[in-house]
Scaffold this motif. Sequence first.
Motif, mmCIF file in Angstrom:
data_model
loop_
_atom_site.group_PDB
_atom_site.id
_atom_site.type_symbol
_atom_site.label_atom_id
_atom_site.label_comp_id
_atom_site.label_asym_id
_atom_site.label_seq_id
_atom_site.Cartn_x
_atom_site.Cartn_y
_atom_site.Cartn_z
ATOM 1 N N ARG A 10 0.878 -1.164 0.000
ATOM 2 C CA ARG A 10 0.000 0.000 0.000
ATOM 3 C C ARG A 10 0.918 1.217 0.000
ATOM 4 N NH1 ARG A 10 -2.731 -1.942 5.478
ATOM 5 N NH2 ARG A 10 -0.480 -2.285 5.746
ATOM 6 N N ALA A 11 0.914 1.963 -1.129
ATOM 7 C CA ALA A 11 1.915 3.010 -1.331
ATOM 8 C C ALA A 11 1.255 4.365 -1.560
ATOM 9 C CB ALA A 11 2.798 2.666 -2.524
ATOM 10 N N LEU A 12 1.834 5.403 -0.975
ATOM 11 C CA LEU A 12 1.418 6.789 -1.166
ATOM 12 C C LEU A 12 2.576 7.538 -1.799
ATOM 13 C CD1 LEU A 12 -0.152 9.451 -0.648
ATOM 14 C CD2 LEU A 12 0.705 9.384 1.705
ATOM 15 N N VAL A 13 2.307 8.228 -2.929
ATOM 16 C CA VAL A 13 3.337 8.978 -3.647
ATOM 17 C C VAL A 13 2.893 10.418 -3.785
ATOM 18 C CG1 VAL A 13 4.705 9.165 -5.755
ATOM 19 C CG2 VAL A 13 3.962 6.901 -4.952
ATOM 20 N N THR A 14 3.653 11.353 -3.199
ATOM 21 C CA THR A 14 3.329 12.769 -3.364
ATOM 22 C C THR A 14 3.884 13.271 -4.698
ATOM 23 O OG1 THR A 14 5.325 13.670 -2.307
ATOM 24 C CG2 THR A 14 3.480 13.052 -0.862
ATOM 25 N N GLY A 15 3.230 14.291 -5.251
ATOM 26 C CA GLY A 15 3.625 14.763 -6.574
ATOM 27 C C GLY A 15 3.450 13.682 -7.609
ATOM 28 N N GLY A 16 2.385 12.875 -7.453
ATOM 29 C CA GLY A 16 2.223 11.677 -8.263
ATOM 30 C C GLY A 16 1.581 11.873 -9.618
ATOM 31 N N ALA A 17 1.283 13.114 -10.009
ATOM 32 C CA ALA A 17 0.604 13.346 -11.279
ATOM 33 C C ALA A 17 1.546 13.736 -12.412
ATOM 34 C CB ALA A 17 -0.466 14.431 -11.117
ATOM 35 N N GLY A 77 -6.581 0.653 5.891
ATOM 36 C CA GLY A 77 -6.225 0.107 7.197
ATOM 37 C C GLY A 77 -4.747 0.163 7.507
ATOM 38 N N GLY A 78 -3.992 0.960 6.753
ATOM 39 C CA GLY A 78 -2.565 1.080 7.009
ATOM 40 C C GLY A 78 -1.824 1.571 5.783
ATOM 41 N N LEU A 79 -0.507 1.559 5.856
ATOM 42 C CA LEU A 79 0.355 2.030 4.774
ATOM 43 C C LEU A 79 1.684 1.288 4.862
ATOM 44 C CD1 LEU A 79 0.730 4.187 2.457
ATOM 45 C CD2 LEU A 79 1.861 5.611 4.184
ATOM 46 N N ASP A 80 2.199 0.860 3.713
ATOM 47 C CA ASP A 80 3.481 0.158 3.674
ATOM 48 C C ASP A 80 4.621 1.020 3.143
ATOM 49 O OD1 ASP A 80 2.335 -2.408 4.491
ATOM 50 O OD2 ASP A 80 1.375 -2.364 2.513
ATOM 51 N N LEU A 81 4.304 1.952 2.245
ATOM 52 C CA LEU A 81 5.354 2.715 1.573
ATOM 53 C C LEU A 81 4.911 4.166 1.388
ATOM 54 C CD1 LEU A 81 8.032 2.878 -0.080
ATOM 55 C CD2 LEU A 81 6.697 2.157 -2.095
ATOM 56 N N LEU A 82 5.662 5.096 1.955
ATOM 57 C CA LEU A 82 5.454 6.528 1.733
ATOM 58 C C LEU A 82 6.596 7.037 0.875
ATOM 59 C CD1 LEU A 82 4.272 9.384 2.265
ATOM 60 C CD2 LEU A 82 5.728 9.457 4.313
ATOM 61 N N VAL A 83 6.266 7.635 -0.279
ATOM 62 C CA VAL A 83 7.282 8.249 -1.139
ATOM 63 C C VAL A 83 7.055 9.757 -1.136
ATOM 64 C CG1 VAL A 83 8.344 8.328 -3.415
ATOM 65 C CG2 VAL A 83 7.358 6.181 -2.582
ATOM 66 N N ASN A 84 7.907 10.474 -0.420
ATOM 67 C CA ASN A 84 7.857 11.936 -0.401
ATOM 68 C C ASN A 84 8.624 12.458 -1.613
ATOM 69 O OD1 ASN A 84 6.418 12.687 2.059
ATOM 70 N ND2 ASN A 84 8.118 11.745 3.163
ATOM 71 N N ASN A 85 7.899 12.640 -2.707
ATOM 72 C CA ASN A 85 8.526 13.001 -3.979
ATOM 73 C C ASN A 85 8.295 14.460 -4.381
ATOM 74 O OD1 ASN A 85 9.356 12.548 -6.988
ATOM 75 N ND2 ASN A 85 7.214 13.205 -7.079
ATOM 76 N N ALA A 86 7.198 15.072 -3.957
ATOM 77 C CA ALA A 86 6.840 16.414 -4.424
ATOM 78 C C ALA A 86 7.949 17.417 -4.127
ATOM 79 C CB ALA A 86 5.537 16.860 -3.764
ATOM 80 N N GLY A 87 8.231 18.270 -5.107
ATOM 81 C CA GLY A 87 9.260 19.281 -4.908
ATOM 82 C C GLY A 87 9.204 20.339 -5.989
ATOM 83 N N SER A 129 6.050 -1.680 11.079
ATOM 84 C CA SER A 129 6.562 -1.984 9.740
ATOM 85 C C SER A 129 6.322 -0.778 8.848
ATOM 86 C CB SER A 129 5.866 -3.213 9.141
ATOM 87 O OG SER A 129 4.501 -2.936 8.879
ATOM 88 N N GLY A 130 7.043 -0.746 7.727
ATOM 89 C CA GLY A 130 6.845 0.317 6.750
ATOM 90 C C GLY A 130 8.163 0.775 6.158
ATOM 91 N N HIS A 131 8.064 1.579 5.124
ATOM 92 C CA HIS A 131 9.240 2.082 4.412
ATOM 93 C C HIS A 131 8.940 3.509 3.981
ATOM 94 C CE1 HIS A 131 12.455 1.223 1.052
ATOM 95 N NE2 HIS A 131 12.838 2.160 1.911
ATOM 96 N N ILE A 132 9.802 4.436 4.381
ATOM 97 C CA ILE A 132 9.715 5.838 3.964
ATOM 98 C C ILE A 132 10.813 6.097 2.953
ATOM 99 C CG2 ILE A 132 9.947 8.240 4.690
ATOM 100 C CD1 ILE A 132 8.881 7.357 7.451
ATOM 101 N N VAL A 133 10.438 6.678 1.818
ATOM 102 C CA VAL A 133 11.407 7.020 0.769
ATOM 103 C C VAL A 133 11.288 8.518 0.506
ATOM 104 C CG1 VAL A 133 12.129 6.647 -1.614
ATOM 105 C CG2 VAL A 133 11.253 4.731 -0.257
#
Length: 265
Positions: A10-17, A77-87, A129-133
């Motif tokens: 379950r991944a969230l990507v900022t600046g994903g468009a 119900g949770g999150l496995d991967l956060l990608v802070n990409n927006a800039g 658990s989880g992974h922040i990128v």
Amino acid sequence: MASGPPGPRRALVTGGASGLGRALVAGLVARGDQVLAVDLADERPDTVPEGAEYRLLDVRSQQDWDATLAWLRDTWGGLDLLVNNAGVATGGRIDVEAMADWERVVDVNLLGPARGCHTVVPLLKEQRSGHIVNVASLAGLVHGPGMSSYNATKAGVVALSETLRFELAPFGIDVSVVCPAFFRTNLHESFAGKDTAMQEAGVRLITEASADADDIARVVLDGIDKRRPVILTDRLGRRAYYGKRFARPLYERMMAAQAKRLAGR
């Protein structure tokens, strides 16, 4: 640290468009992950890859982050991967660039990832658990002249990532930082400020680069799967990074030469 391709995430990507964010969303969807792309548009942009969810999230808004966290809890119900990409891109000599431009780039490039981490870490700690990128830049490791605000924010993202890698490891949470050199993307469209000469140079470096966002995304996704602490995406980045570490006099001469050329403008 775990290695090898994980199961569906379950991944969230900022600046994903757009740009690298869009390429990462497409790559994650292609490998079977559930992906939430967030960006500034109220309605789902046509550029968001099929198969991904979409939400409005301005990384400068804690209210938007809180609403997205509630969505993650209620929907997934949770999150496995956060990608802070927006800039955003910026460039300018210290006596030319306005302080308002500094405030803008700090709010997006540094405080944006900090808000993201601040918001989701309690959830990841609950899961243990989880992974922040965090997507920084080669500018976070190698600090050329005429880019003080951009360099400072990206170096801050590198420091944030290293700090959290140690801080969160006891909770089963991994942290990586991505440091690409210049590649073709729409990042140059976010340039704003008074130092037009530096911005013109930045636009050339981005638009004339040999690699594009899809090329970089493939390397980044491999580094994410292997949970590498620092993800260097290209030969230029590796040469610059290791040159600074192991051939410091050469690095100093190169930076001094760049500064001398810049002083003549």
